[in-house]
Design a protein around this motif. Structure first.
Motif, PDB file in Angstrom:
ATOM      1  N   GLN A   1     -42.385 -63.523  32.428  1.00 16.63           N
ATOM      2  CA  GLN A   1     -42.078 -64.754  31.699  1.00 16.63           C
ATOM      3  C   GLN A   1     -40.673 -65.240  32.031  1.00 16.63           C
ATOM      4  OE1 GLN A   1     -42.415 -64.398  27.443  1.00 16.63           O
ATOM      5  NE2 GLN A   1     -41.418 -66.369  27.054  1.00 16.63           N
ATOM      6  N   ALA A   2     -39.711 -64.311  32.088  1.00 16.30           N
ATOM      7  CA  ALA A   2     -38.333 -64.694  32.418  1.00 16.30           C
ATOM      8  C   ALA A   2     -38.254 -65.261  33.829  1.00 16.30           C
ATOM      9  CB  ALA A   2     -37.421 -63.473  32.275  1.00 16.30           C
ATOM     10  N   ALA A   3     -39.018 -64.671  34.755  1.00 15.83           N
ATOM     11  CA  ALA A   3     -39.009 -65.170  36.142  1.00 15.83           C
ATOM     12  C   ALA A   3     -39.590 -66.579  36.220  1.00 15.83           C
ATOM     13  CB  ALA A   3     -39.808 -64.211  37.030  1.00 15.83           C
ATOM     14  N   ARG A   4     -40.685 -66.808  35.473  1.00 18.97           N
ATOM     15  CA  ARG A   4     -41.301 -68.146  35.481  1.00 18.97           C
ATOM     16  C   ARG A   4     -40.346 -69.195  34.925  1.00 18.97           C
ATOM     17  NH1 ARG A   4     -45.907 -65.398  33.471  1.00 18.97           N
ATOM     18  NH2 ARG A   4     -45.363 -66.123  31.356  1.00 18.97           N
ATOM     19  N   GLU A   5     -39.587 -68.795  33.905  1.00 17.58           N
ATOM     20  CA  GLU A   5     -38.671 -69.735  33.262  1.00 17.58           C
ATOM     21  C   GLU A   5     -37.283 -69.712  33.899  1.00 17.58           C
ATOM     22  OE1 GLU A   5     -38.742 -68.607  29.166  1.00 17.58           O
ATOM     23  OE2 GLU A   5     -40.854 -69.172  28.891  1.00 17.58           O
ATOM     24  N   GLN A   6     -37.180 -68.942  35.016  1.00 15.20           N
ATOM     25  CA  GLN A   6     -35.931 -68.845  35.782  1.00 15.20           C
ATOM     26  C   GLN A   6     -34.756 -68.382  34.905  1.00 15.20           C
ATOM     27  OE1 GLN A   6     -35.560 -72.742  37.666  1.00 15.20           O
ATOM     28  NE2 GLN A   6     -36.712 -72.028  39.451  1.00 15.20           N
ATOM     29  N   GLN A   7     -35.070 -67.411  34.047  1.00 19.77           N
ATOM     30  CA  GLN A   7     -34.045 -66.801  33.210  1.00 19.77           C
ATOM     31  C   GLN A   7     -33.552 -65.507  33.859  1.00 19.77           C
ATOM     32  OE1 GLN A   7     -35.905 -66.168  29.422  1.00 19.77           O
ATOM     33  NE2 GLN A   7     -35.811 -68.325  28.810  1.00 19.77           N
ATOM     34  N   SER A   8     -32.286 -65.215  33.661  1.00 20.11           N
ATOM     35  CA  SER A   8     -31.717 -63.979  34.204  1.00 20.11           C
ATOM     36  C   SER A   8     -31.994 -62.838  33.225  1.00 20.11           C
ATOM     37  CB  SER A   8     -30.202 -64.145  34.401  1.00 20.11           C
ATOM     38  OG  SER A   8     -29.631 -62.926  34.842  1.00 20.11           O
TER      39      SER A   8
END
Length: 320
Positions: free
Chosen positions: A290-297
């Motif tokens: 989910q973090a990767a999809r939302e481009q979160q670190s």
């Protein structure tokens, strides 16, 4: 647990384990037949062999000493003192606390310390379980509600590394009680009527919890459990205290909290936690995706802490 009233009966229990028999044969330079004659009362050990018998079984000294002293009156018997932490090991931990990258410092250093504890306190692998529990970050209310077992190591009958079976600890646990009181808690005998049944690990008989603290601030607890009744003699307690002091070097300054921040909740029993925690890895993987999809670190360690927090919140709702 031993239920014996003489040293021969105690020795018979010890000799039920072939590795113990072989150790006595090697250390005392006698035959296994001689050992059996001692057990049956057909033969007595020489005076020097009585002392050698005591030294050859350091894990049983606290039980054997009074039994041997009762039969061999007038003979001065003494246990072998537990050695202090080697100075070279202090130097190794101090060096690691300044050179190991911060991202792996806690895990690396704490693992090294626990391995040294096992080597020194359980050289014959009779059964010792070590756990370092640390607080989860404060909740939205700024309070500390539970700890997680961050590193677990042990000797048989426990697995060498059982960290994958880690659970959360709260007010119901020995660690929670020790941290609430900011004081060591020792239980030298625990049976079916033990006051802490939900957090017991199988085979635990003696156990303790030492708060890990720096000044008045606390970061977690060092938990030690043994398969032996009456395991925590004064010399062992003193040594474990020094190892607990060493463990403070594995934590960062921000990991220590004021005691008034504690508001420990009650966590479910170990079996129930482990049933629900079986989805832990899947939830971590889902959070990272989910973090990767939302481009979160978000790294794996951060994701794991977030999932631990989610489980802690769910457990609190279950027990409230």
């Amino acid at each position: 647990m031993w239920r014996t009233n003489n040293w021969r009966s105690a020795l018979a229990i010890i000799l039920a384990y072939p590795q113990q028999t072989q150790r006595l044969v090697d250390d005392l330079k006698i035959s296994s037949l001689t050992l059996q004659r001692w057990v049956r009362g057909e033969e007595n050990p020489y005076r020097e062999q009585v002392q050698e018998l005591l030294h050859a079984l350091p894990q049983h000294q606290s039980r054997l000493l009074p039994l041997l002293a009762e039969e061999f009156e007038g003979m001065t018997l003494h246990t072998r003192e537990i050695e202090d932490i080697p100075s070279i090991f202090y130097a190794q931990v101090l060096r690691g606390s300044t050179t190991i990258p911060i991202t792996i410092r806690f895990w690396s250093l704490a693992s090294i310390v626990l391995q040294q504890v096992l080597t020194q306190l359980d050289p014959y692998r009779t059964g010792l379980l070590l756990r370092v529990a640390r607080f989860l970050p404060p909740g939205a209310d700024g309070k500390l509600h539970c700890l997680r077992e961050a590193i677990i190591q042990g000797t048989a009958p426990w697995e060498e590394d059982t960290t994958q079976n880690a659970i959360l600890l709260g007010a119901e646990s020995l660690a929670g009680q020790a941290l609430t009181e900011v004081h060591l808690i020792v239980i030298n005998s625990c049976d079916d009527d033990c006051l802490l049944p939900t957090t017991l690990h199988k085979h635990e008989v003696s156990m303790l919890a030492f708060p890990i603290k720096r000044g008045n601030r606390v970061a977690g607890a060092f938990l030690v459990s043994s398969t032996q009744e009456g395991y925590f003699t004064p010399s062992r307690l003193s040594l474990i205290h020094r190892y607990t002091d060493l463990l403070t070097l594995t934590f960062e300054s921000e990991d220590f909290y004021e005691p008034d921040m504690l508001d420990l909740a009650v966590m479910p029993g170990a079996a129930e936690q482990q049933r629900q925690l079986s989805t832990f890895r899947q939830r971590v993987a889902a959070l990272l995706k989910q973090a990767a999809r939302e481009q979160q670190s978000l790294n794996t360690m951060q994701a794991e802490i977030q999932i631990w927090q989610q489980f802690a919140d769910e457990f609190r709702l279950q027990t409230s």
